[in-house]
Design a protein around this motif. Structure first.
Motif, short mmCIF file in Angstrom:
data_model
loop_
_atom_site.label_atom_id
_atom_site.label_comp_id
_atom_site.label_asym_id
_atom_site.label_seq_id
_atom_site.Cartn_x
_atom_site.Cartn_y
_atom_site.Cartn_z
N LYS A 1 -14.79 57.30 -2.70
CA LYS A 1 -13.78 57.76 -1.75
C LYS A 1 -13.95 59.26 -1.55
CE LYS A 1 -9.82 54.64 -2.10
NZ LYS A 1 -8.37 54.60 -2.40
N ARG A 2 -14.32 59.65 -0.34
CA ARG A 2 -14.59 61.06 -0.06
C ARG A 2 -13.33 61.75 0.48
NH1 ARG A 2 -18.40 63.47 -2.36
NH2 ARG A 2 -18.88 64.78 -0.54
N THR A 3 -12.29 61.76 -0.32
CA THR A 3 -11.07 62.45 0.09
C THR A 3 -11.35 63.95 0.19
OG1 THR A 3 -10.29 62.87 -2.16
CG2 THR A 3 -9.72 60.73 -1.19
N LEU A 4 -10.44 64.67 0.81
CA LEU A 4 -10.64 66.12 0.93
C LEU A 4 -10.69 66.79 -0.43
CD1 LEU A 4 -8.38 67.07 3.99
CD2 LEU A 4 -10.84 66.62 3.93
N VAL A 5 -9.94 66.24 -1.39
CA VAL A 5 -9.96 66.81 -2.74
C VAL A 5 -11.31 66.54 -3.40
CG1 VAL A 5 -8.84 66.82 -4.99
CG2 VAL A 5 -7.46 66.54 -2.92
N VAL A 6 -11.89 65.37 -3.18
CA VAL A 6 -13.22 65.08 -3.71
C VAL A 6 -14.24 65.99 -3.05
CG1 VAL A 6 -15.06 63.35 -3.76
CG2 VAL A 6 -12.71 62.69 -4.33
N ARG A 7 -14.11 66.22 -1.77
CA ARG A 7 -15.08 67.03 -1.04
C ARG A 7 -15.00 68.51 -1.40
NH1 ARG A 7 -17.30 64.72 3.73
NH2 ARG A 7 -16.53 62.62 4.15
N PHE A 8 -13.78 69.04 -1.49
CA PHE A 8 -13.62 70.50 -1.62
C PHE A 8 -13.06 70.95 -2.96
CE2 PHE A 8 -13.10 69.59 3.01
CZ PHE A 8 -14.29 70.19 3.41
N GLY A 9 -12.67 70.01 -3.81
CA GLY A 9 -12.26 70.38 -5.15
C GLY A 9 -10.76 70.44 -5.36
N ARG A 10 -10.40 70.50 -6.63
CA ARG A 10 -8.99 70.47 -7.02
C ARG A 10 -8.23 71.70 -6.51
NH1 ARG A 10 -5.10 71.61 -10.74
NH2 ARG A 10 -3.93 69.80 -11.50
N ARG A 11 -8.85 72.86 -6.58
CA ARG A 11 -8.16 74.08 -6.14
C ARG A 11 -7.78 74.00 -4.67
NH1 ARG A 11 -11.30 79.39 -8.01
NH2 ARG A 11 -9.46 80.29 -6.97
N PHE A 12 -8.66 73.40 -3.88
CA PHE A 12 -8.34 73.20 -2.47
C PHE A 12 -7.13 72.28 -2.33
CE2 PHE A 12 -8.52 70.32 1.14
CZ PHE A 12 -8.54 71.20 2.21
N GLY A 13 -7.11 71.19 -3.11
CA GLY A 13 -6.00 70.25 -3.05
C GLY A 13 -4.67 70.89 -3.39
N VAL A 14 -4.66 71.73 -4.42
CA VAL A 14 -3.43 72.42 -4.82
C VAL A 14 -2.98 73.38 -3.73
CG1 VAL A 14 -2.44 74.05 -6.47
CG2 VAL A 14 -3.91 72.19 -7.28
N ALA A 15 -3.92 74.14 -3.17
CA ALA A 15 -3.57 75.10 -2.11
C ALA A 15 -3.05 74.38 -0.87
CB ALA A 15 -4.79 75.95 -1.75
N ALA A 16 -3.68 73.26 -0.53
CA ALA A 16 -3.25 72.50 0.64
C ALA A 16 -1.86 71.92 0.41
CB ALA A 16 -4.25 71.38 0.94
N TYR A 17 -1.59 71.48 -0.80
CA TYR A 17 -0.27 70.94 -1.13
C TYR A 17 0.80 72.00 -0.93
CZ TYR A 17 3.51 69.01 -4.03
OH TYR A 17 4.73 68.55 -4.48
N GLY A 18 0.57 73.18 -1.46
CA GLY A 18 1.53 74.27 -1.31
C GLY A 18 1.73 74.63 0.15
N ALA A 19 0.64 74.65 0.91
CA ALA A 19 0.73 74.99 2.33
C ALA A 19 1.55 73.95 3.10
CB ALA A 19 -0.67 75.11 2.93
N CYS A 20 1.39 72.68 2.73
CA CYS A 20 2.14 71.61 3.41
C CYS A 20 3.63 71.74 3.14
CB CYS A 20 1.63 70.25 2.96
SG CYS A 20 0.04 69.78 3.68
N LEU A 21 4.01 71.96 1.89
CA LEU A 21 5.43 72.06 1.56
C LEU A 21 6.06 73.29 2.21
CD1 LEU A 21 4.75 69.77 -0.41
CD2 LEU A 21 6.19 70.91 -2.11
N VAL A 22 5.45 74.43 2.03
CA VAL A 22 6.00 75.66 2.59
C VAL A 22 5.95 75.60 4.12
CG1 VAL A 22 5.73 78.15 2.76
CG2 VAL A 22 5.44 77.00 0.55
N GLY A 23 4.88 75.06 4.66
CA GLY A 23 4.75 74.97 6.11
C GLY A 23 5.83 74.12 6.75
N ALA A 24 6.19 73.01 6.10
CA ALA A 24 7.24 72.14 6.63
C ALA A 24 8.58 72.87 6.65
CB ALA A 24 7.34 70.86 5.81
N LEU A 25 8.86 73.63 5.60
CA LEU A 25 10.13 74.37 5.53
C LEU A 25 10.18 75.46 6.60
CD1 LEU A 25 10.54 74.70 1.66
CD2 LEU A 25 11.33 72.87 3.17
N LEU A 26 9.08 76.18 6.76
CA LEU A 26 9.03 77.24 7.77
C LEU A 26 9.13 76.67 9.18
CD1 LEU A 26 6.25 79.57 6.30
CD2 LEU A 26 8.73 79.92 6.27
#
Length: 322
Positions: A229-254
């Motif tokens: 499964k070539r998810t974005l986390v598999v492709r770009f790594g765990r740090r990318f997944g964490v950063a994207a998660y934070g961006a999604c939560l904060v982005g929705a609130l903003l």
């Protein structure tokens, strides 16, 4: 589209460590097994965009009770169908194994035969189509197209070598179908029109739904890599997944704040900024995903992110009408 699973102790399935060769599937009631397979806590992702679309229709004076209820029923049934199909397909394709660290999958656990799960998936999607017949009659071909596309995307998510999950496209489709499409469709079947602000508001549930998916993908990155499964986390790594998660939560609130201020050229609705008050609830999950590397300890983040999603929808819908 695999989103988040159960966190309530009342619905919590047996731990894998307790399921050994002496465990008889008949010892578990079939009603509870199907409830586990439906993943009740995922249903918030189906309900949230309906709340937003209905809240905005109410403010516009276009609320239509029957359409709202059928939109809710269809959304929930499609989500259950997604979960059933995901349970079946991940087992058949070898993505769910005894090494799985996430909550129980009933097909992999031997509680439901694969073909039985496949038939249940078809049945639930059939019920979703029945719930949508009136909406199609009311809203015409756009609603038919949305329904067909939604079910098609649900099946494509784990449909073999070129599935959305395997190609790393699931995040985009989750955003679209749990965000602007779901919110816009709910509004349209009631108002029979579709203002731009409704589609923009759909970005909130869409981003938070990606956040739920990212928790799953960060937790399951090793398992997904082995299964191809070539998810974005598999492709770009765990740090990318964490950063994207934070961006999604904060982005929705903003986004709620921007819509409330009318910065997209829409009418200001100051109270629609209420979701900004969820920021303290978002900090903890972001920090935990960043600092925790034990996959099993990430499971509570699924429920936490789901709660933020439902609260966002409720606060935004109420605030839009104040």
């Amino acid at each position: 589209m695999r989103l988040y699973e159960r966190s309530s102790c009342l619905l919590q399935p047996p731990d894998y460590s307790l399921m050994n060769d002496s465990t008889d599937a008949q010892d578990v009631s079939q009603a509870r097994v199907w409830l586990w397979a439906a993943r009740p806590k995922t249903l918030g992702a189906a309900v949230a965009p309906v709340l937003v679309g209905t809240g905005m229709a109410l403010e516009a004076g276009a609320w239509h009770l029957l359409s709202a209820l059928l939109a809710l029923a269809g959304a929930v049934l499609i989500q259950v169908g997604v979960n059933y199909h995901n349970d079946y397909a991940d087992y058949v394709q070898g993505a769910d194994t005894q090494e799985r660290v996430g909550p129980l999958r009933v097909t992999q656990a031997g509680l439901v035969a694969p073909q039985t799960m496949r038939r249940a998936t078809i049945l639930v999607f059939g019920l979703a189509v029945m719930a949508g017949l009136y909406l199609i009659a009311r809203g015409g071909w756009p609603i038919l197209a949305v329904g067909v596309a939604s079910i098609g995307a649900a099946i494509w998510y784990t449909a073999g070598r070129y599935s959305l999950a395997a190609l790393g496209l699931a995040d985009v489709f989750v955003f679209v179908f749990f965000g602007p499409v779901a919110v816009g469709g709910t509004y349209y079947v009631q108002a029979l029109s579709l203002p731009t602000e409704v589609l923009l508001a759909g970005g909130g549930p869409g981003l938070l739904s990606i956040g739920i998916l990212l928790v799953n993908n960060v937790r399951d990155v090793a398992e997904d890599r082995r299964a191809g499964k070539r998810t974005l986390v598999v492709r770009f790594g765990r740090r990318f997944g964490v950063a994207a998660y934070g961006a999604c939560l904060v982005g929705a609130l903003l986004l709620a704040g921007l819509l409330a201020a009318g910065l997209f050229g829409t009418t200001p609705h100051p109270w629609a900024a209420l979701p900004l008050g969820l920021l303290p609830l978002a900090i903890g999950p972001i920090r935990r995903l960043s600092e925790t590397t034990d996959p099993e300890k990430l499971n509570p983040l699924l429920g936490a992110t789901g709660r933020i999603l439902v609260l966002w929808a409720l606060l935004f819908a109420v605030g839009w009408n104040l």
